[in-house]
Motif scaffolding. Structure first.
Motif, mmCIF file in Angstrom:
data_model
loop_
_atom_site.group_PDB
_atom_site.id
_atom_site.type_symbol
_atom_site.label_atom_id
_atom_site.label_comp_id
_atom_site.label_asym_id
_atom_site.label_seq_id
_atom_site.Cartn_x
_atom_site.Cartn_y
_atom_site.Cartn_z
ATOM 1 N N VAL A 65 0.657 -1.215 -0.134
ATOM 2 C CA VAL A 65 0.153 -0.003 -0.091
ATOM 3 C C VAL A 65 0.869 1.118 0.001
ATOM 4 N N ALA A 66 1.870 1.157 0.909
ATOM 5 C CA ALA A 66 2.930 2.330 0.897
ATOM 6 C C ALA A 66 3.384 2.742 -0.504
ATOM 7 N N ALA A 67 3.921 1.537 -1.214
ATOM 8 C CA ALA A 67 4.378 1.686 -2.554
ATOM 9 C C ALA A 67 3.450 2.260 -3.397
ATOM 10 N N GLN A 68 2.072 1.605 -3.412
ATOM 11 C CA GLN A 68 1.183 2.290 -4.311
ATOM 12 C C GLN A 68 0.682 3.606 -4.390
ATOM 13 N N VAL A 69 0.888 4.228 -2.967
ATOM 14 C CA VAL A 69 0.793 5.531 -2.676
ATOM 15 C C VAL A 69 2.007 6.177 -3.245
ATOM 16 N N HIS A 70 3.035 5.969 -3.011
ATOM 17 C CA HIS A 70 4.394 6.621 -3.421
ATOM 18 C C HIS A 70 4.288 6.740 -4.997
ATOM 19 N N ARG A 71 3.777 5.624 -5.787
ATOM 20 C CA ARG A 71 3.749 5.889 -7.132
ATOM 21 C C ARG A 71 2.563 6.871 -7.588
ATOM 22 N N THR A 72 1.413 6.716 -6.844
ATOM 23 C CA THR A 72 0.615 7.738 -7.170
ATOM 24 C C THR A 72 0.809 9.084 -6.902
ATOM 25 N N ALA A 73 1.705 9.295 -5.731
ATOM 26 C CA ALA A 73 2.218 10.687 -5.428
ATOM 27 C C ALA A 73 3.058 11.268 -6.638
ATOM 28 N N ASP A 74 3.953 10.229 -7.143
ATOM 29 C CA ASP A 74 4.920 10.509 -8.397
ATOM 30 C C ASP A 74 4.065 11.003 -9.644
ATOM 31 N N ALA A 75 2.863 10.026 -9.771
ATOM 32 C CA ALA A 75 2.076 10.414 -11.020
ATOM 33 C C ALA A 75 1.546 11.711 -10.746
ATOM 34 N N GLN A 76 1.095 12.217 -9.753
ATOM 35 C CA GLN A 76 0.453 13.323 -9.359
ATOM 36 C C GLN A 76 1.407 14.671 -9.769
ATOM 37 N N LEU A 77 2.795 14.399 -9.463
ATOM 38 C CA LEU A 77 3.600 15.222 -9.823
ATOM 39 C C LEU A 77 4.051 15.364 -11.316
ATOM 40 N N GLU A 78 3.939 14.228 -11.994
ATOM 41 C CA GLU A 78 4.155 14.342 -13.235
ATOM 42 C C GLU A 78 3.206 14.995 -14.217
ATOM 43 N N LEU A 79 1.893 14.694 -13.489
ATOM 44 C CA LEU A 79 0.936 15.368 -13.977
ATOM 45 C C LEU A 79 0.583 16.771 -14.064
ATOM 46 N N TRP A 80 1.095 17.257 -12.840
ATOM 47 C CA TRP A 80 1.310 18.664 -12.445
ATOM 48 C C TRP A 80 2.364 19.294 -13.372
ATOM 49 N N LEU A 81 3.571 18.643 -13.446
ATOM 50 C CA LEU A 81 4.416 19.167 -14.329
ATOM 51 C C LEU A 81 4.225 19.017 -15.978
ATOM 52 N N SER A 82 3.268 18.139 -16.392
ATOM 53 C CA SER A 82 2.776 17.944 -17.765
ATOM 54 C C SER A 82 1.750 19.007 -17.783
ATOM 55 N N VAL A 83 0.925 19.631 -17.000
ATOM 56 C CA VAL A 83 -0.120 20.387 -17.188
ATOM 57 C C VAL A 83 0.855 21.821 -17.421
ATOM 58 N N ALA A 84 1.697 22.016 -16.471
ATOM 59 C CA ALA A 84 2.655 23.236 -16.469
ATOM 60 C C ALA A 84 3.403 23.479 -17.687
ATOM 61 N N LEU A 85 3.996 22.418 -18.314
ATOM 62 C CA LEU A 85 4.537 22.501 -19.530
ATOM 63 C C LEU A 85 3.597 22.658 -20.582
ATOM 64 N N LEU A 86 2.390 22.220 -20.649
ATOM 65 C CA LEU A 86 1.556 22.322 -21.555
ATOM 66 C C LEU A 86 0.889 23.905 -21.599
ATOM 67 N N GLY A 87 0.908 24.487 -20.519
ATOM 68 C CA GLY A 87 0.531 25.711 -20.342
ATOM 69 C C GLY A 87 1.697 26.838 -20.884
ATOM 70 N N LEU A 88 2.919 26.392 -20.438
ATOM 71 C CA LEU A 88 3.996 27.262 -21.165
ATOM 72 C C LEU A 88 3.950 27.250 -22.775
ATOM 73 N N LEU A 89 3.971 25.823 -23.282
ATOM 74 C CA LEU A 89 3.744 25.949 -24.486
ATOM 75 C C LEU A 89 2.853 26.480 -25.322
ATOM 76 N N GLY A 90 1.723 26.589 -24.954
ATOM 77 C CA GLY A 90 0.367 27.266 -25.144
ATOM 78 C C GLY A 90 0.872 28.738 -25.148
ATOM 79 N N ALA A 91 1.368 29.540 -24.079
ATOM 80 C CA ALA A 91 1.857 30.945 -24.039
ATOM 81 C C ALA A 91 2.926 31.187 -25.212
#
Length: 144
Positions: A65-91
């Motif tokens: 369960v702890a490993a799954q939560v850790h993977r989910t937290a990493d995925a959330q960071l990647e999602l946030w960074l992807s959205v930020a990159l997409l916003g930068l490319l749009g600008a």
């Protein structure tokens, strides 16, 4: 004056909830089975929910369960960074369009005048045909 919107009252859902609670209470108290078939089916479900699980949890359940939560937290960071990159490319795209739009418009005017496409209805027709085609909307669909 502001009021919070209340969810609409659903009489059928309220009756269903009351029936489930009645079945759970009757099964918990060990009352004799009586009532309609729906009440009896809810009693069966309530009884099954009170039974302990047949299987024990694995010994490393907490680590999994702890490993799954850790993977989910990493995925959330990647999602946030992807959205930020997409916003930068749009600008950046907006900046390119603003910077070069006059040049593109002048080129488009020269092109249309040179090829005789100065009729605005003809240009609208061409744009109406080109846009869906570029989006793949006019491509033949495979059936099956």
């Amino acid at each position: 004056m502001t009021h919070e919107r209340q969810p609409p009252f659903n009489d059928a859902a309220e009756r269903e909830w009351a029936l489930q609670e009645q079945a759970a209470r009757a099964d918990r108290l060990g009352l004799s089975p009586h009532g309609d078939a729906k009440l009896q089916s809810y009693r069966v479900v309530a009884r099954a929910l009170r039974q302990p699980l047949d299987e024990e949890l694995p010994a490393d359940f907490a680590a999994e369960v702890a490993a799954q939560v850790h993977r989910t937290a990493d995925a959330q960071l990647e999602l946030w960074l992807s959205v930020a990159l997409l916003g930068l490319l749009g600008a950046m795209l907006l900046g390119v369009v603003v910077t070069y739009s006059q040049l593109w418009l002048a080129f488009a005017r020269t092109l249309t005048m040179a090829s005789g496409l100065s009729n605005p209805w003809l240009l609208a027709l061409l744009a109406g045909l080109a846009l869906p085609a570029s989006l793949g909307k006019l491509s033949p669909r495979k059936s099956g």
